[in-house]
Design a protein around this motif. Structure first.
Motif, PDB file in Angstrom:
ATOM      1  N   GLY A 185       0.848  -1.190   0.000  1.00 54.31           N
ATOM      2  CA  GLY A 185       0.000   0.000   0.000  1.00 54.31           C
ATOM      3  C   GLY A 185       0.878   1.233   0.000  1.00 54.31           C
ATOM      4  N   PHE A 186       0.546   2.180  -0.867  1.00 53.65           N
ATOM      5  CA  PHE A 186       1.328   3.407  -1.009  1.00 53.65           C
ATOM      6  C   PHE A 186       0.415   4.526  -0.531  1.00 53.65           C
ATOM      7  CE2 PHE A 186       3.924   6.008  -4.300  1.00 53.65           C
ATOM      8  CZ  PHE A 186       4.902   6.271  -3.371  1.00 53.65           C
ATOM      9  N   LEU A 187       0.636   4.933   0.733  1.00 58.94           N
ATOM     10  CA  LEU A 187      -0.320   5.813   1.384  1.00 58.94           C
ATOM     11  C   LEU A 187       0.222   7.221   1.573  1.00 58.94           C
ATOM     12  CD1 LEU A 187      -1.903   3.994   4.443  1.00 58.94           C
ATOM     13  CD2 LEU A 187      -3.118   5.203   2.654  1.00 58.94           C
ATOM     14  N   GLY A 188      -0.679   8.158   1.576  1.00 53.14           N
ATOM     15  CA  GLY A 188      -0.295   9.534   1.861  1.00 53.14           C
ATOM     16  C   GLY A 188      -1.437  10.451   1.505  1.00 53.14           C
ATOM     17  N   PRO A 189      -1.526  11.588   2.205  1.00 56.36           N
ATOM     18  CA  PRO A 189      -2.612  12.524   1.880  1.00 56.36           C
ATOM     19  C   PRO A 189      -2.465  13.071   0.461  1.00 56.36           C
ATOM     20  CG  PRO A 189      -1.230  13.354   3.707  1.00 56.36           C
ATOM     21  CD  PRO A 189      -0.631  12.075   3.263  1.00 56.36           C
ATOM     22  N   ASN A 190      -3.491  13.722  -0.037  1.00 53.26           N
ATOM     23  CA  ASN A 190      -3.417  14.350  -1.348  1.00 53.26           C
ATOM     24  C   ASN A 190      -2.215  15.273  -1.422  1.00 53.26           C
ATOM     25  OD1 ASN A 190      -5.724  13.168  -2.446  1.00 53.26           O
ATOM     26  ND2 ASN A 190      -7.031  14.655  -1.407  1.00 53.26           N
ATOM     27  N   THR A 213      -1.774   3.465  19.511  1.00 55.36           N
ATOM     28  CA  THR A 213      -1.454   3.580  20.935  1.00 55.36           C
ATOM     29  C   THR A 213      -2.561   2.959  21.777  1.00 55.36           C
ATOM     30  OG1 THR A 213      -2.496   5.711  20.906  1.00 55.36           O
ATOM     31  CG2 THR A 213      -0.107   5.663  20.711  1.00 55.36           C
ATOM     32  N   ARG A 214      -2.193   2.628  23.033  1.00 58.09           N
ATOM     33  CA  ARG A 214      -3.172   2.054  23.941  1.00 58.09           C
ATOM     34  C   ARG A 214      -4.017   3.165  24.550  1.00 58.09           C
ATOM     35  NH1 ARG A 214      -3.174  -3.058  25.157  1.00 58.09           N
ATOM     36  NH2 ARG A 214      -1.540  -4.257  24.148  1.00 58.09           N
ATOM     37  N   ARG A 215      -5.222   2.818  24.862  1.00 62.81           N
ATOM     38  CA  ARG A 215      -6.036   3.743  25.658  1.00 62.81           C
ATOM     39  C   ARG A 215      -7.148   2.952  26.342  1.00 62.81           C
ATOM     40  NH1 ARG A 215      -8.911   7.246  20.999  1.00 62.81           N
ATOM     41  NH2 ARG A 215     -10.352   5.677  20.275  1.00 62.81           N
ATOM     42  N   VAL A 216      -7.758   3.541  27.365  1.00 56.19           N
ATOM     43  CA  VAL A 216      -8.879   2.868  28.024  1.00 56.19           C
ATOM     44  C   VAL A 216     -10.123   3.718  27.890  1.00 56.19           C
ATOM     45  CG1 VAL A 216      -7.422   1.689  29.701  1.00 56.19           C
ATOM     46  CG2 VAL A 216      -8.403   3.911  30.269  1.00 56.19           C
ATOM     47  N   ARG A 217     -11.227   3.030  27.996  1.00 52.20           N
ATOM     48  CA  ARG A 217     -12.528   3.692  27.965  1.00 52.20           C
ATOM     49  C   ARG A 217     -13.229   3.323  29.271  1.00 52.20           C
ATOM     50  NH1 ARG A 217     -16.754   4.963  23.941  1.00 52.20           N
ATOM     51  NH2 ARG A 217     -14.993   5.334  22.585  1.00 52.20           N
ATOM     52  N   LEU A 218     -13.876   4.295  29.890  1.00 56.27           N
ATOM     53  CA  LEU A 218     -14.457   4.004  31.201  1.00 56.27           C
ATOM     54  C   LEU A 218     -15.685   4.858  31.473  1.00 56.27           C
ATOM     55  CD1 LEU A 218     -13.628   6.529  33.351  1.00 56.27           C
ATOM     56  CD2 LEU A 218     -11.383   5.615  32.776  1.00 56.27           C
ATOM     57  N   ARG A 219     -16.396   4.430  32.515  1.00 50.01           N
ATOM     58  CA  ARG A 219     -17.508   5.221  33.042  1.00 50.01           C
ATOM     59  C   ARG A 219     -17.233   5.409  34.525  1.00 50.01           C
ATOM     60  NH1 ARG A 219     -23.163   4.305  33.547  1.00 50.01           N
ATOM     61  NH2 ARG A 219     -22.861   2.072  33.764  1.00 50.01           N
ATOM     62  N   THR A 220     -17.492   6.604  35.006  1.00 45.28           N
ATOM     63  CA  THR A 220     -17.257   6.839  36.433  1.00 45.28           C
ATOM     64  C   THR A 220     -18.319   7.791  36.968  1.00 45.28           C
ATOM     65  OG1 THR A 220     -15.723   7.789  38.060  1.00 45.28           O
ATOM     66  CG2 THR A 220     -15.626   8.708  35.852  1.00 45.28           C
ATOM     67  N   SER A 225      -7.831   3.691  16.548  1.00 44.50           N
ATOM     68  CA  SER A 225      -8.023   3.084  15.236  1.00 44.50           C
ATOM     69  C   SER A 225      -6.794   3.302  14.361  1.00 44.50           C
ATOM     70  CB  SER A 225      -9.240   3.688  14.552  1.00 44.50           C
ATOM     71  OG  SER A 225      -8.903   4.971  14.097  1.00 44.50           O
ATOM     72  N   LEU A 226      -6.675   2.426  13.387  1.00 47.15           N
ATOM     73  CA  LEU A 226      -5.592   2.511  12.418  1.00 47.15           C
ATOM     74  C   LEU A 226      -5.658   3.842  11.679  1.00 47.15           C
ATOM     75  CD1 LEU A 226      -3.582   0.381  12.001  1.00 47.15           C
ATOM     76  CD2 LEU A 226      -4.994  -0.578  10.198  1.00 47.15           C
ATOM     77  N   GLU A 227      -6.899   4.214  11.378  1.00 49.32           N
ATOM     78  CA  GLU A 227      -7.103   5.474  10.656  1.00 49.32           C
ATOM     79  C   GLU A 227      -6.507   6.625  11.467  1.00 49.32           C
ATOM     80  OE1 GLU A 227      -8.904   5.095   7.663  1.00 49.32           O
ATOM     81  OE2 GLU A 227      -8.065   7.056   7.239  1.00 49.32           O
ATOM     82  N   GLN A 228      -6.753   6.579  12.795  1.00 46.60           N
ATOM     83  CA  GLN A 228      -6.235   7.638  13.651  1.00 46.60           C
ATOM     84  C   GLN A 228      -4.711   7.617  13.662  1.00 46.60           C
ATOM     85  OE1 GLN A 228      -8.299   9.960  14.910  1.00 46.60           O
ATOM     86  NE2 GLN A 228      -6.355  11.009  15.280  1.00 46.60           N
ATOM     87  N   ALA A 229      -4.138   6.406  13.723  1.00 48.00           N
ATOM     88  CA  ALA A 229      -2.678   6.290  13.737  1.00 48.00           C
ATOM     89  C   ALA A 229      -2.089   6.891  12.472  1.00 48.00           C
ATOM     90  CB  ALA A 229      -2.288   4.819  13.836  1.00 48.00           C
ATOM     91  N   TYR A 230      -2.742   6.617  11.362  1.00 43.20           N
ATOM     92  CA  TYR A 230      -2.278   7.140  10.075  1.00 43.20           C
ATOM     93  C   TYR A 230      -2.427   8.656  10.038  1.00 43.20           C
ATOM     94  CZ  TYR A 230      -3.036   8.419   5.163  1.00 43.20           C
ATOM     95  OH  TYR A 230      -3.041   9.038   3.955  1.00 43.20           O
ATOM     96  N   LEU A 231      -3.558   9.146  10.523  1.00 43.37           N
ATOM     97  CA  LEU A 231      -3.775  10.604  10.539  1.00 43.37           C
ATOM     98  C   LEU A 231      -2.744  11.297  11.409  1.00 43.37           C
ATOM     99  CD1 LEU A 231      -7.664  10.888  10.655  1.00 43.37           C
ATOM    100  CD2 LEU A 231      -6.121  11.433   8.761  1.00 43.37           C
ATOM    101  N   ASP A 232      -2.462  10.680  12.576  1.00 44.23           N
ATOM    102  CA  ASP A 232      -1.442  11.264  13.460  1.00 44.23           C
ATOM    103  C   ASP A 232      -0.096  11.332  12.751  1.00 44.23           C
ATOM    104  OD1 ASP A 232      -3.362  11.418  15.367  1.00 44.23           O
ATOM    105  OD2 ASP A 232      -2.690   9.682  16.526  1.00 44.23           O
ATOM    106  N   LEU A 233       0.218  10.249  12.048  1.00 43.60           N
ATOM    107  CA  LEU A 233       1.518  10.161  11.383  1.00 43.60           C
ATOM    108  C   LEU A 233       1.654  11.249  10.322  1.00 43.60           C
ATOM    109  CD1 LEU A 233       4.167   8.596  10.870  1.00 43.60           C
ATOM    110  CD2 LEU A 233       2.902   7.137   9.297  1.00 43.60           C
TER     111      LEU A 233
END
Ligand code: ADP
Ligand code: MG
Lengths: 303, 249
Positions: free
Chosen positions: A33-38, A222-229, A284-292
């Protein structure tokens, strides 16, 4: 023989470097896969590889040879550059016929690829009457014409309907499984992650990642947690002391980046803060890619 | 160098490109239809009214229709090259024939040969069809200068097509080339040619048409005139080659 070698490749248009010191390899037997923004330089890299544009410096070769020196280019490389790379006044069949003639490919093969791309029924229609999806299919038919060992597909899913997208995904997997080199560009991670074994990510003409899909997922999401408190205020200050940040998510839930459920659970217990729900989550992978690519995106959508 | 010459596959490919576009194939047919048709119609209308009714020079008058046929030749030559600048067509073509010199020479050779064949047929048909309506003022094949004009008119049409083809490769647009060349041969060259004697005879169409005259005045003879036109066409083709070789596709 079917690998692609990009070495210190640079292409400047005026002062702007569309491709900037790129070095990577594309290997046979897998979908890359050859990825990159426009505007990242994907199409330019492909044009440089085909000798259509001249590099400012560096080289792009196929099995060590420049595309310009290949005696039988259509048998070695099939390229879908842009769905518009055809004269609208010709019929689909005539478009493939002149290509076949140039590559000494039998006319029978024209009808085969028309069939394979699912456009045999419109083969005698002029290309200007084609939808974008039909043009993409014609471009793919042209790429397959010489039964090449290397396939370069620039955003092939553009304009394809869902059925077409599944078709091309399976086609690319099959071509790679046959031992061919498949380089497919996209600006969408969601699309690429479904089919690529390997990833090359560009941003602003530079190489941002050259990694297997699996490693990319491990390293980048990256790791993260989801919670209710019932006491977000106290949890927020407790987390802040350890350098974490509580962020509001939908439906009254909260997320915390960079921490695991085990660690957060212990912290909450120590502080005596009630936690009603707690789960590990991966960004999400999408987020990882966007961050990158975020720092490198040339055309960031304004929201 | 040999590795850059056209091959049978590349010539075949160019021939398929030309015949599969309505505009270029139509332009080729229009060379014959316009030249011979207008010649015959004009001769039928006024050819027999009196001696010299179609001009003082009976040989040049036999090729009155070439003023129209040459435009069709330009449309053909420009169209054959302009097809490559339509969308990204050139990229597809160069991916199939990456050697740019071979690609360009194949196209120019195909355009030249087709225009020459059509031009030669046109030259003969125009003469025969036009003179058939001239009654007692008709020229016969074999009269002084007639063979020269028959062959020369075919060469003239082929050179016009090549001039337009080369310019289109330089300017990357058939529309631009035609909107320069057509007014040029219809107006500028005509007006300038009437006004000034000296330099105007070296303009491509003026010089080339000397081959159709029974008598020539000025410095250029009929064949040297055609030679001057060939130099213009060669310059355009050379310019096109440099442009195709240098530019990014
Ligand atoms: N022929 C050209 N002339 C000038 N700039 C160009 C040209 N082609 C591409 N660019 C520029 O180079 C950059 C990379 O473009 P491109 O390779 O098309 O990116 P991508 O395919 O990743 O979207 C962009 O900023 C684009 O505007
Ligand atoms: Mg692109």
């Amino acid at each position: 023989m079917n690998s692609i070698e990009i070495r210190e490749l640079t292409k400047a248009y005026g002062a702007h470097r569309a491709v900037d010191g790129l070095t990577f390899d594309v290997l046979p037997g897998r979908v890359t896969g050859f990825l990159g923004p426009n505007g990242a330089g994907k199409s330019t890299t492909m044009r440089l590889l085909l000798g259509l544009d001249r590099p400012t410096s560096g080289t792009a070769t196929l099995g060590g040879r420049s595309y310009l020196d290949l005696p039988d280019p259509l048998h070695r490389v099939g390229a879908l550059l842009d769905a518009q790379s055809a004269h609208g006044g010709r019929t689909a069949r005539d478009h493939l016929r002149f290509l076949a003639a140039a590559g000494s490919i039998p006319v029978r093969r024209v009808d085969e690829v028309l069939e394979q791309a699912g456009i045999a029924s419109v083969a005698k229609r002029r290309i200007k009457s084609f939808s974008l999806g039909m043009r993409q299919r014609l471009g793919i038919a042209a790429a397959l014409l010489g039964d090449p060992g290397v396939l370069l597909l620039d955003e092939p899913t553009n304009g394809l309907d869902p059925e077409g997208i599944i078709w091309i995904r399976e086609l690319m997997r099959r071509l790679a499984a046959e031992g061919r080199t498949v380089l497919v560009s996209s600006h969408l991670m969601s699309e690429t992650s479904a089919l690529a074994d390997h990833l090359i990510v560009l941003g602003n003409g530079r190489l941002l990642a050259d990694t297997s899909m699996a490693d990319f997922i491990d390293a980048r999401s990256t790791r993260r947690v989801r919670l209710r408190t019932s006491d977000p205020g106290r949890l927020r200050s407790a987390l802040a002391r350890d350098g974490f940040e509580l962020a509001a998510a939908e439906e009254g839930r909260w997320t915390v980046e960079g921490i695991q459920a085990e660690q957060l659970g212990k912290l909450a217990a120590r502080e005596g803060i009630p936690v009603l729900e707690l789960a590990d989550e991966r960004a999400s992978l999408e987020q990882a890619y966007l961050d990158l690519t975020a720092d490198h995106a040339q055309f960031t959508a304004t929201r | 160098m040999r590795s850059a010459l056209p091959t049978v596959p590349t010539l075949h490919s160019e021939w398929i490109k030309i015949r599969s576009l309505r505009g270029t194939l139509g332009g080729l047919i229009a060379v014959l239809v316009a030249t011979a048709g207008i010649q015959a119609l004009t001769a039928a209308a006024i050819g027999r009214s009196e001696d010299g009714s179609m001009g003082d020079d009976p040989l040049f008058a036999a090729y009155y229709g070439i003023s129209f046929g040459q435009i069709a030749a330009m449309v053909f030559g420009a169209g054959a090259v302009a097809g490559e600048f339509h969308n990204g067509a050139l990229r597809t073509s160069l991916a199939a024939v990456p050697n740019r010199t071979r690609f360009y020479l194949s196209k120019i050779a195909t355009v030249g040969v087709l225009a020459l064949l059509t031009g030669q047929v046109t030259g003969l048909v125009t003469f025969v069809a036009g003179q058939a309506f001239m009654g007692r003022y008709a020229l016969d094949l074999g009269d002084p200068g007639t063979y020269r004009a028959v062959v020369g008119s075919g060469l003239y049409l082929a050179l016009m097509a090549l001039l337009a083809a080369g310019l289109t490769a330089v300017l990357r647009s058939g529309t631009v080339v035609l909107s320069l060349l057509i007014p040029f041969v219809l107006l500028v060259s005509f007006v300038v040619g009437e006004a000034a004697g000296g330099a105007a005879q070296y303009l491509p169409d003026r010089a080339g048409q000397l081959v159709l005259h029974a008598r020539t005045q000025g410095d250029l003879g009929p064949w040297t005139g055609l030679g001057v036109m060939a130099l213009w066409a060669a310059a355009a083709v050379l310019g096109g080659w440099l442009a195709v070789r240098r530019r990014d596709a």
